[in-house]
Scaffold this motif. Structure first.
Motif, PDB file in Angstrom:
ATOM      1  N   GLN A 134     -10.324   6.160  -4.826  1.00 14.50           N
ATOM      2  CA  GLN A 134     -10.553   6.877  -3.568  1.00 14.50           C
ATOM      3  C   GLN A 134     -11.595   7.980  -3.751  1.00 14.50           C
ATOM      4  OE1 GLN A 134      -7.417   9.449  -2.029  1.00 14.50           O
ATOM      5  NE2 GLN A 134      -7.797   8.656   0.055  1.00 14.50           N
ATOM      6  N   THR A 193      -6.768   2.279   2.878  1.00 14.70           N
ATOM      7  CA  THR A 193      -6.337   1.971   1.503  1.00 14.70           C
ATOM      8  C   THR A 193      -6.998   0.732   0.913  1.00 14.70           C
ATOM      9  OG1 THR A 193      -4.462   0.651   2.299  1.00 14.70           O
ATOM     10  CG2 THR A 193      -4.067   2.999   1.941  1.00 14.70           C
ATOM     11  N   THR A 200      -4.548   3.790  -3.957  1.00 22.22           N
ATOM     12  CA  THR A 200      -3.556   4.778  -3.546  1.00 22.22           C
ATOM     13  C   THR A 200      -4.225   6.108  -3.243  1.00 22.22           C
ATOM     14  OG1 THR A 200      -3.156   5.372  -5.854  1.00 22.22           O
ATOM     15  CG2 THR A 200      -1.735   3.676  -4.883  1.00 22.22           C
ATOM     16  N   ALA A 201      -3.523   6.939  -2.522  1.00 22.94           N
ATOM     17  CA  ALA A 201      -4.045   8.267  -2.182  1.00 22.94           C
ATOM     18  C   ALA A 201      -4.268   9.078  -3.453  1.00 22.94           C
ATOM     19  CB  ALA A 201      -3.078   8.979  -1.242  1.00 22.94           C
ATOM     20  N   ASN A 202      -5.359   9.831  -3.454  1.00 23.93           N
ATOM     21  CA  ASN A 202      -5.720  10.725  -4.560  1.00 23.93           C
ATOM     22  C   ASN A 202      -6.017   9.977  -5.858  1.00 23.93           C
ATOM     23  OD1 ASN A 202      -5.274  13.023  -2.871  1.00 23.93           O
ATOM     24  ND2 ASN A 202      -3.067  12.860  -3.307  1.00 23.93           N
TER      25      ASN A 202
END
Length: 647
Positions: free
Chosen positions: A46, A110, A40-42
């Motif tokens: 990542q 992703t 997932t983002a952040n």
């Protein structure tokens, strides 16, 4: 710039072509692997990925073009490998990996695993361990749009050059496994080529990886002036213009004498998609309904022998080469005649198949074998050098294969069988599978061998298998899949039930023979003379029953049984899938090759084999008892088998 994604789907694959121009910052291929999960983002993953990729292209200490770094811990650990082409400078390598890092996170925003390739570098990352592993999937290939004029001569030169470079690259050590070179080809052309492996794999793994890659040339670029095949662990490329840089301290290569100037080399990347499958299927259905369906017709008399470019020897030359066909030079004898070893006046060793005048093979079969084998060029097929058709003599001249047949190694000579350790047997199984795949799908025409058995598998000096004896083979157009005959010929025990009973043969008939052969290689015993201790059993029945009971290891050759491996058990499973009674249930050779080369691909549960016989060891088992074996020895799955390789 055209941006494309190669996707893997567990459904029907559709292959289409995208033509792109080559440049240093052009993305040649990419694959976002969804099966290993997404981040997932952040997220921590990542952040670790960004840190890891940055550490690669900002590293100024590594100058060999190879990076294998990890960052993070536990489930958030990211592993990455970057490989630059061996001829570029460290600065150019950092530029390439920098662009790749930006592109891969943009294309695969992703996914926890992805791979991307530019002209001069490759970058991949994953949440699984990817270091020190020889991986040959997924693979990608491209080819030059210009074709060569002399395909046979060009292929021979290219094969020689790539074989040399494969050995040179493999011997490169732990710092760099890269080799480049050039070789003259027909019509004053010069072939330039490179071969490279990631230096974290062993020398033998590098050789095998490149061997496997070059075996795919018929799929992509057999007639092209240039081509490349890329695996995660190795790659090669060849062209008729020099595309790589030569070190300053090396002698420059001479330019091609027939250069066509500054042609733009275009590369065709084969891309897999399912999005347009529905549209294409609808179009195909409409086309099938509208076209007049033609009855099946076997391809006969495709070419006259005189049109085949082969060495035609006179009978006296062959007689002298074989010492008048002396018994001392006899290598063996089959249904159509004897095979002799010979040596031509130039010192070249040959194998001569002298067809018996009393045999059932007449001029039609002779012509069939000459024309057919002359068209086939694959490292796992025996090479036909020439022929002799004089008076009543019909001779076929093949390359001499020093280790004779697989039959001798596993059935005749117990000492040779004990020396046939598992890695060697596994390589033989995979080589036979690749040869059959070429015959069924990758050659110019579809070829059904019809007589695949241990005696028709020859072994070269490196114990690589070569399929031989094409006297019973049949040639079809690529859209034809089966045929029927009133003359059933072959070897009992290897022939599929539909062929024995109805004269019906297809690619699945060869798959059945391959399955029998796999079980023989694993057990070290003939299918018609299998013994369980002192009890004589039917090999297919006993193998299926043992697998069904979760005791598949008991059929393994005693010389291997001390350390049974998952590969051995998986080969038994694959063999049983190939010998199922219903031809439609058997896998294709393309699926078999994927099963053998990709251990993570699940295998379906095999149904009872053909020619079921009640076992002496356990007469209580019946064919109707088809429940899952529940054994931990093998991973089984009720799902159908799907090819996982982008093409």
């Amino acid at each position: 710039m055209i941006s494309l994604r190669l996707l893997l789907f567990l459904s029907t694959n559709l292959v289409y072509l995208i033509v792109i121009t080559t440049s240093q910052t052009e993305v040649w291929y990419q694959l976002c692997v969804d099966s290993n999960g997404n981040y997932t983002a952040n997220s921590t993953y990542q952040a670790n990925l960004h840190t890891l990729l940055t550490s690669i292209y900002t590293n100024t200490e590594i100058d060999n073009g190879f990076y294998n770094f990890s960052y993070g811990e536990n489930s958030d650990q990211v592993n990455a490998i970057a490989l630059c082409r061996g001829d570029i400078t460290p600065d150019a390598c950092r530029v390439c990996t920098n662009y790749s890092s930006q592109a891969i996170t943009s294309i695969c925003p992703t996914q926890k695993e992805a791979i991307i390739g530019l002209e001069k570098c490759m970058l991949r990352y994953s949440n699984r361990y990817i270091f020190n592993l020889m991986e040959d999937a997924p693979y990608f290939f491209g080819y030059n749009l210009n074709n060569v004029s002399d395909v046979s001569g060009f292929n021979e030169s290219r094969t020689t050059l790539l074989d040399q470079l494969s050995y040179q690259a493999a011997a490169g050590g732990s710092s760099q496994k890269y080799a480049y070179g050039q070789l003259g080809a027909p019509n004053y052309e010069i072939i330039y080529a490179i071969a490279q492996c990631t230096p974290d794999i062993t020398e033998s793994e590098c050789r095998y990886c490149l061997y496997n890659a070059t075996a795919r040339i018929p799929q992509c670029c057999e007639e092209s002036q240039g081509g490349r095949i890329l695996y995660p662990s190795c790659n090669f490329r060849f062209e008729t213009n020099r595309f790589y840089d030569i070190p300053i301290d090396a002698s420059p290569s001479p330019p091609p004498t027939n250069s066509t100037g500054n042609n733009t080399i275009r590369t065709v990347i084969i891309v897999v998609s399912v999005i347009t499958t529905v549209i294409i299927i609808i179009g195909i259905c409409i086309f099938i309904r509208l076209r007049v369906r033609k009855p099946y017709k076997e391809v006969e008399k495709l070419e006259d022998i005189g049109q085949v470019k082969l060495l035609q020897l006179d009978f006296d030359t062959v007689r002298v080469a074989t010492d008048d066909f002396s018994d001392a030079n006899k290598l063996g004898e089959g249904g159509f005649g004897a095979v002799y070893k010979g040596k031509l006046s130039n010192g070249q060793e040959i194998a001569v198949k002298r067809l018996s005048q009393k045999s059932g093979q007449g001029d039609l079969e002779f012509k069939n074998e000459v024309v057919l084998v002359a068209k086939l060029q694959h490292r796992n097929l025996v090479r036909l050098l020439g022929f002799c058709l004089e008076r009543t003599e019909r001779l076929l001249i093949y390359e001499f294969v020093p280790n004779l047949s697989l039959n001798i190694f596993i059935f005749v000579d117990n000492l040779k069988r004990s020396l046939l350790y598992w890695e060697m047997r596994y390589n033989i199984i995979r080589g036979i599978a690749r040869g059959l795949l070429y015959l069924h799908e990758d050659s110019r025409f579809r070829v059904i061998h019809r007589d695949l058995k241990a005696g028709n598998i020859l072994l070269d000096a490196e114990m690589n298998p070569k399929i031989s004896d094409f006297g019973m083979a049949r040639l079809f157009l690529m859209d034809q899949t089966h045929g029927d005959t009133r003359r059933v010929a072959g070897t009992f025990g290897y022939m599929a039930p539909e062929y024995v009973g109805r004269g019906h043969f297809s690619v699945k008939s060869d798959v059945f023979s391959f399955g029998v052969l796999v079980l023989e290689i694993v057990t070290g015993q003939k299918n018609n003379n299998f013994r369980n201790e002192e009890i004589e059993e039917h090999l297919l029945t006993f193998a299926w029953q043992s697998w069904h009971e979760g005791r598949a290891s008991r059929i393994i050759d005693p010389t291997l049984r001390a350390n049974p491996s998952d590969e051995m058990l998986r080969c038994i499973h694959i063999g049983l899938l190939c010998v199922q009674e219903n031809a439609d249930d058997r896998p294709t050779m393309a699926e078999v090759v994927v099963m053998l080369t990709t251990p993570t691909v699940p295998l379906s549960v095999p149904s009872q084999p053909a020619f079921w016989m009640k076992s002496s060891a356990n007469p209580g088992i019946t064919p109707s008892d088809q429940s899952n074996p529940g054994s931990s020895q093998l991973s089984v799955d009720e799902a159908s088998i799907t090819e996982l390789v982008p093409r």
